[in-house]
Motif scaffolding. Structure first.
Motif, PDB file in Angstrom:
ATOM      1  N   GLY A   1      -6.403  -5.468  -1.643  1.00  0.00           N
ATOM      2  CA  GLY A   1      -6.035  -5.176  -0.265  1.00  0.00           C
ATOM      3  C   GLY A   1      -4.530  -5.175  -0.175  1.00  0.00           C
TER       4      GLY A   1
ATOM      5  N   PRO B   1       0.806  -1.230   0.000  1.00  0.00           N
ATOM      6  CA  PRO B   1       0.000   0.000   0.000  1.00  0.00           C
ATOM      7  C   PRO B   1       0.837   1.276   0.000  1.00  0.00           C
ATOM      8  CG  PRO B   1      -0.889  -1.579   1.557  1.00  0.00           C
ATOM      9  CD  PRO B   1       0.434  -2.136   1.100  1.00  0.00           C
TER      10      PRO B   1
ATOM     11  N   ASP C   1      -2.931   1.687   4.024  1.00  0.00           N
ATOM     12  CA  ASP C   1      -3.113   0.306   4.499  1.00  0.00           C
ATOM     13  C   ASP C   1      -3.958  -0.562   3.587  1.00  0.00           C
ATOM     14  OD1 ASP C   1      -1.601   1.014   6.692  1.00  0.00           O
ATOM     15  OD2 ASP C   1      -3.354   1.470   7.934  1.00  0.00           O
ATOM     16  N   GLY C   2      -4.290  -0.054   2.417  1.00  0.00           N
ATOM     17  CA  GLY C   2      -5.072  -0.831   1.464  1.00  0.00           C
ATOM     18  C   GLY C   2      -4.910  -0.251   0.073  1.00  0.00           C
TER      19      GLY C   2
ATOM     20  N   THR D   1      -2.394  -7.903  -1.879  1.00  0.00           N
ATOM     21  CA  THR D   1      -3.368  -8.763  -2.546  1.00  0.00           C
ATOM     22  C   THR D   1      -3.878  -8.066  -3.809  1.00  0.00           C
ATOM     23  OG1 THR D   1      -4.090  -9.568  -0.381  1.00  0.00           O
ATOM     24  CG2 THR D   1      -5.488 -10.091  -2.264  1.00  0.00           C
TER      25      THR D   1
END
Length: 283
Positions: free
Chosen positions: A155, A121, A217-218, A158
């Motif tokens: 994410g 991220p 964070d994503g 991911t």
């Protein structure tokens, strides 16, 4: 620590790489510059049965202009972009972004495609390519597909990549006289992971206005309503209170200090873009 045992295969052709990945049945992983994947192997956070080294595939090491787009091979390194090795990127915003990634030793081996596939991220390319509207080309035994950069991450670490898919290229818009952009990140010291970042991109000719938050964070967070207002109203829509309100809506669960960091990133990215010296960026 040392990596768990794995088989190592160096390939020199995209089709060969895809074939090996497909035969792995989800246990094979592609590796390019290994600046992120290597440490994960050593920490045993990643334990593939087979590592497929794609760094020497010539087709992934090329850059070419295709109309209004520049096609960048996935194995092109950050340092090559920073140094202006490829003429189509010599005056592109990506040069400045590349020069701020980690340290020179890492930039010399780390690649664009590897960074995107790793999906950290806090990574620079994840947020900046989402802002400029880049497209990512993926290839698998089923053929080729192209996705928008802002749709790559699901994410942290991911992505939408299938186990047998390989990032082969990134398409970025070429520079135009109407392009305005900016990128700013906050790190404890140069080279460290970003604690907050923001990228902005405005282009009247392409009717594009993007303000994107990174290191949250994503996946990157697009501030679409705020970007559209800045594009139509210019500086009067980009005051600190407006920026702070937009960041607050995007990050409602963050504490006040975090929101201030992201607000500062957006403000400085907007300053770089020249928005404060232009009353209106779009019609």
């Amino acid at each position: 620590m040392k990596a768990a045992k794995f088989a190592y295969t160096r390939v020199f052709d995209v089709d060969e790489a895809i074939e090996v990945l497909a035969k792995g049945g989800g246990t094979a992983k592609a590796m390019s510059g290994s600046q992120s994947f290597g440490p994960m192997l050593n920490l045993r956070l990643a334990r593939p049965a087979q590592v497929v080294d794609v760094a020497n595939i010539a087709a992934l090491r090329a850059v070419s202009r295709k109309g209004e787009w520049v096609e960048i091979g996935a194995a092109v390194t950050h340092a090559e972009i920073e140094d202006g090795v490829y003429p189509p990127l010599a005056a592109h915003p990506m040069r400045q972004v590349a020069g701020g990634i980690a340290y020179r030793a890492i930039r010399s081996r780390g690649t664009v495609g590897g960074s995107l596939a790793h999906a950290d991220p806090a990574a620079d390319w994840v947020v900046t390519l989402a802002a400029i509207g880049a497209r990512i080309v993926l290839r698998s035994p089923r053929g080729e597909r192209t996705i928008e950069a802002d749709g790559l991450m699901l994410g942290a670490y991911t992505t939408v990549l299938e186990a047998d898919e390989l990032i082969v290229a990134v398409h970025v818009p070429s520079e135009t006289p109407t392009t305005r952009w900016g990128y700013h990140k906050v790190c404890r010291k140069p080279g460290e992971f970003a604690e907050a970042s923001a990228a902005v991109y405005f282009d009247v000719s392409r009717r594009r206005a993007r303000v994107v938050l990174g290191a949250a964070d994503g996946p990157p967070i697009l501030l679409n309503e705020f970007a559209a207002e800045v594009a139509s109203k210019g500086a009067q829509a980009a005051g600190r209170d407006k920026v702070s309100a937009a960041v607050g809506l995007a990050l409602p669960d963050r504490d006040g200090i975090d929101r201030k960091l992201f607000t500062a990133c957006v403000e400085r990215a907007l300053e770089q873009s020249g928005v404060f010296s232009n009353h209106k960026l779009a019609e």
